[in-house]
Design an enzyme around this catalytic site. Sequence first.
Site, PDB file in Angstrom:
ATOM      1  N   HIS A 313       1.097  -1.181  -0.009  1.00  0.00           N
ATOM      2  CA  HIS A 313       0.118   0.021   0.088  1.00  0.00           C
ATOM      3  C   HIS A 313       0.787   1.183   0.051  1.00  0.00           C
ATOM      4  O   HIS A 313       1.957   1.261   0.493  1.00  0.00           O
ATOM      5  CB  HIS A 313      -0.947   0.003   1.170  1.00  0.00           C
ATOM      6  CG  HIS A 313      -1.977   0.796   1.014  1.00  0.00           C
ATOM      7  ND1 HIS A 313      -2.166   2.225   1.273  1.00  0.00           N
ATOM      8  CD2 HIS A 313      -3.380   0.810   0.511  1.00  0.00           C
ATOM      9  CE1 HIS A 313      -3.135   2.679   1.137  1.00  0.00           C
ATOM     10  NE2 HIS A 313      -3.781   1.979   0.721  1.00  0.00           N
ATOM     11  N   ASP A 371      -8.187  -5.199   0.297  1.00  0.00           N
ATOM     12  CA  ASP A 371      -8.280  -6.371  -1.104  1.00  0.00           C
ATOM     13  C   ASP A 371      -8.184  -7.583  -0.793  1.00  0.00           C
ATOM     14  O   ASP A 371      -8.946  -8.624  -1.379  1.00  0.00           O
ATOM     15  CB  ASP A 371      -7.936  -5.651  -2.211  1.00  0.00           C
ATOM     16  CG  ASP A 371      -8.596  -4.230  -2.429  1.00  0.00           C
ATOM     17  OD1 ASP A 371      -9.836  -3.897  -2.193  1.00  0.00           O
ATOM     18  OD2 ASP A 371      -7.672  -3.434  -2.874  1.00  0.00           O
TER      19      ASP A 371
HETATM   20  N1  ACO Z   1       4.020  -7.589  -4.811  1.00  0.00           N
HETATM   21  C1  ACO Z   1       5.383  -7.668  -4.784  1.00  0.00           C
HETATM   22  N2  ACO Z   1       6.028  -6.744  -4.812  1.00  0.00           N
HETATM   23  C2  ACO Z   1       5.551  -5.414  -4.379  1.00  0.00           C
HETATM   24  C3  ACO Z   1       4.274  -5.311  -4.267  1.00  0.00           C
HETATM   25  C4  ACO Z   1       3.456  -6.496  -4.373  1.00  0.00           C
HETATM   26  N3  ACO Z   1       2.115  -6.426  -4.237  1.00  0.00           N
HETATM   27  N4  ACO Z   1       3.976  -3.937  -3.690  1.00  0.00           N
HETATM   28  C5  ACO Z   1       5.250  -3.343  -3.726  1.00  0.00           C
HETATM   29  N5  ACO Z   1       6.129  -4.045  -4.122  1.00  0.00           N
HETATM   30  C6  ACO Z   1       7.771  -3.789  -3.899  1.00  0.00           C
HETATM   31  C7  ACO Z   1       7.941  -2.816  -5.241  1.00  0.00           C
HETATM   32  O1  ACO Z   1       8.412  -3.810  -6.418  1.00  0.00           O
HETATM   33  C8  ACO Z   1       8.979  -2.429  -4.736  1.00  0.00           C
HETATM   34  O2  ACO Z   1      10.214  -2.830  -4.562  1.00  0.00           O
HETATM   35  P1  ACO Z   1      11.982  -2.485  -4.783  1.00  0.00           P
HETATM   36  O3  ACO Z   1      11.727  -1.284  -3.755  1.00  0.00           O
HETATM   37  O4  ACO Z   1      12.523  -3.499  -4.850  1.00  0.00           O
HETATM   38  O5  ACO Z   1      11.483  -1.665  -6.364  1.00  0.00           O
HETATM   39  C9  ACO Z   1       8.567  -1.936  -3.235  1.00  0.00           C
HETATM   40  O6  ACO Z   1       7.795  -3.053  -3.040  1.00  0.00           O
HETATM   41  C10 ACO Z   1       7.964  -0.676  -3.250  1.00  0.00           C
HETATM   42  O7  ACO Z   1       6.666  -0.629  -3.785  1.00  0.00           O
HETATM   43  P2  ACO Z   1       6.236   0.622  -4.780  1.00  0.00           P
HETATM   44  O8  ACO Z   1       5.423  -0.025  -6.069  1.00  0.00           O
HETATM   45  O9  ACO Z   1       7.364   1.825  -4.959  1.00  0.00           O
HETATM   46  O10 ACO Z   1       5.067   0.813  -3.794  1.00  0.00           O
HETATM   47  P3  ACO Z   1       3.917   2.123  -4.056  1.00  0.00           P
HETATM   48  O11 ACO Z   1       3.588   2.756  -2.854  1.00  0.00           O
HETATM   49  O12 ACO Z   1       4.222   2.920  -5.432  1.00  0.00           O
HETATM   50  O13 ACO Z   1       2.927   1.043  -4.640  1.00  0.00           O
HETATM   51  C11 ACO Z   1       0.910  -0.295  -4.596  1.00  0.00           C
HETATM   52  C12 ACO Z   1       1.890   0.439  -3.775  1.00  0.00           C
HETATM   53  C13 ACO Z   1       0.678   0.149  -6.061  1.00  0.00           C
HETATM   54  C14 ACO Z   1      -0.382  -0.497  -3.718  1.00  0.00           C
HETATM   55  C15 ACO Z   1       1.549  -1.859  -4.597  1.00  0.00           C
HETATM   56  O14 ACO Z   1       2.079  -2.267  -3.563  1.00  0.00           O
HETATM   57  C16 ACO Z   1       0.790  -2.759  -5.602  1.00  0.00           C
HETATM   58  O15 ACO Z   1       0.876  -2.618  -6.722  1.00  0.00           O
HETATM   59  N6  ACO Z   1       0.275  -3.690  -4.751  1.00  0.00           N
HETATM   60  C17 ACO Z   1      -0.292  -4.561  -5.553  1.00  0.00           C
HETATM   61  C18 ACO Z   1      -1.873  -3.933  -5.971  1.00  0.00           C
HETATM   62  C19 ACO Z   1      -2.746  -3.792  -4.769  1.00  0.00           C
HETATM   63  O16 ACO Z   1      -3.065  -4.733  -3.916  1.00  0.00           O
HETATM   64  N7  ACO Z   1      -3.475  -2.597  -4.808  1.00  0.00           N
HETATM   65  C20 ACO Z   1      -4.438  -2.190  -3.567  1.00  0.00           C
HETATM   66  C21 ACO Z   1      -4.028  -1.119  -3.070  1.00  0.00           C
HETATM   67  S1  ACO Z   1      -5.465  -0.891  -1.833  1.00  0.00           S
HETATM   68  C22 ACO Z   1      -6.449  -0.270  -2.402  1.00  0.00           C
HETATM   69  O17 ACO Z   1      -6.592   0.373  -3.531  1.00  0.00           O
HETATM   70  C23 ACO Z   1      -7.843  -0.163  -1.669  1.00  0.00           C
END
Ligand code: ACO
Length: 436
Positions: A313, A371
């Site tokens: 998140h 979710d």
């Molecule tokens: N699975 C694997 N790796 C992940 C995930 C995941 N679900 N989420 C983040 N990471 C990793 C990224 O690859 C990144 O790794 P790095 O530092 O080695 O490059 C690190 O964790 C940080 O992630 P970011 O993408 O920079 O975090 P950001 O805050 O931009 O993204 C997000 C948040 C978009 C929610 C992301 O965690 C994601 O795509 N999750 C899956 C989708 C999801 O469940 N979304 C629901 C959000 S809640 C809602 O809307 C109610």
Amino acid sequence: MKLADNKATLSFSNGSPSVEMPVYQGSLGPDVIDIRKLYAQTGKFTYDPGFLSTAACQSAITYIDGDKGELLYRGYPIEELATGCDFLETCHLLLYGELPNAEGKKKFSRLVSMHTMVNEQMQFFLRGFRRDAHPMAIMTGLVGALSAFYHDSTDINNPQHRDISAIRLIAKMPTLVAMAYKYTVGQPYMYPRNDLSYAGNFLHMMFATPCEDYKVSPVLERAVDRIFTLHADHEQNASTSTVRLCGSSGTNPFAAIAAGVACLWGPAHGGANEACLNMLEDIQKMGGVSKVGEFMEKVKDKNSGVKLMGFGHRVYKNYDPRAKLMQETCKEVLAELGLENDPLFKLAMALEKIALEDEYFVSRKLYPNVDFYSGIVQRAIGIPVPLFTAVFALARTVGWIAQLNEMIGDPEYKIGRPRQLFTGSVRREVQPLAKR
Ligand code: ACO
């Protein structure tokens, strides 16, 4: 906003004069540096794609402490609201700032129930969609179309118009979501029943048919009510910011909320519950729990493009408090429906356990978000996977409209107009076609 007793100073290494900027304090959370005069004073913009360090507004509605895993609506913890109040009480709180007393609750519920029907013409509008249209495509269209039906509440600068359109949107969203569902399965639409609760009426419109009586299960009713409460608001997320930006042009509330619906659709936001369930089903097809280790290796491989949906998140760097409540609801619903051995739930638990112990997830502070469990609950209730995000939109409508109305009522509000760092071609001349 309260001025802090310190100021921020921005200095430049090239000798340009430094500038002082005021710092403001909120009631909770980080202070903000007021950069509004920065461009006038320095000729420079700030650069913050994705708004990682930018507060785009002041708001008194919802507060999240991502490190603690805390969510407050108007100061009340989500755990207390989800267990001690129902969704309509939460709507009252988000819209007007306070929980209603018994009399206020009765009045508010009555007011909402007086607006649950939609214009009969809506049915004909729906008919223009293909039967296999995605419910979010339908919802974007239907919500936007409400502005064509309620000409008496489209002036966003008129407080009475804002009030009545808020009630209309909250009241009609369940009707529209249920109509979108009935249309895709070819069943007759069920009119709302105002003697039922908000959540009970939604279940009725979704699953009743004119052929026989439908009895709302209190466990499922409570589960749906909880899904609505947990999704009601979440401060300045992508769809809420979209609603604010869209509404800042002075467009009508229905159009602004339709923009929120469109934004919510994306898999990184509201579409995650659908994506999460699809992911669980894919792993199940691959072989279920025995394939969890293999799947996790893919997730950790940056080149695979695979993410563990329902994990991570932007704001929570701890367990999403809504995920805990949803996990409880998930257990209750599966027990009520005799699905305790549901393979997808077992798979979700196995994934969660591994992820919470794995160094990749631990070091990145990736925890389950709401979710992760809401999809399993909805699927068990009988809500089809493509409708999940529409249910989220239904629940989030109150948050969107409360935030929109807060913005319009804020004397500091201006049309939103971000600036850019231009990296394209400098001025050049168009060559005649023969010379290009
Ligand atoms: N699975 C694997 N790796 C992940 C995930 C995941 N679900 N989420 C983040 N990471 C990793 C990224 O690859 C990144 O790794 P790095 O530092 O080695 O490059 C690190 O964790 C940080 O992630 P970011 O993408 O920079 O975090 P950001 O805050 O931009 O993204 C997000 C948040 C978009 C929610 C992301 O965690 C994601 O795509 N999750 C899956 C989708 C999801 O469940 N979304 C629901 C959000 S809640 C809602 O809307 C109610």
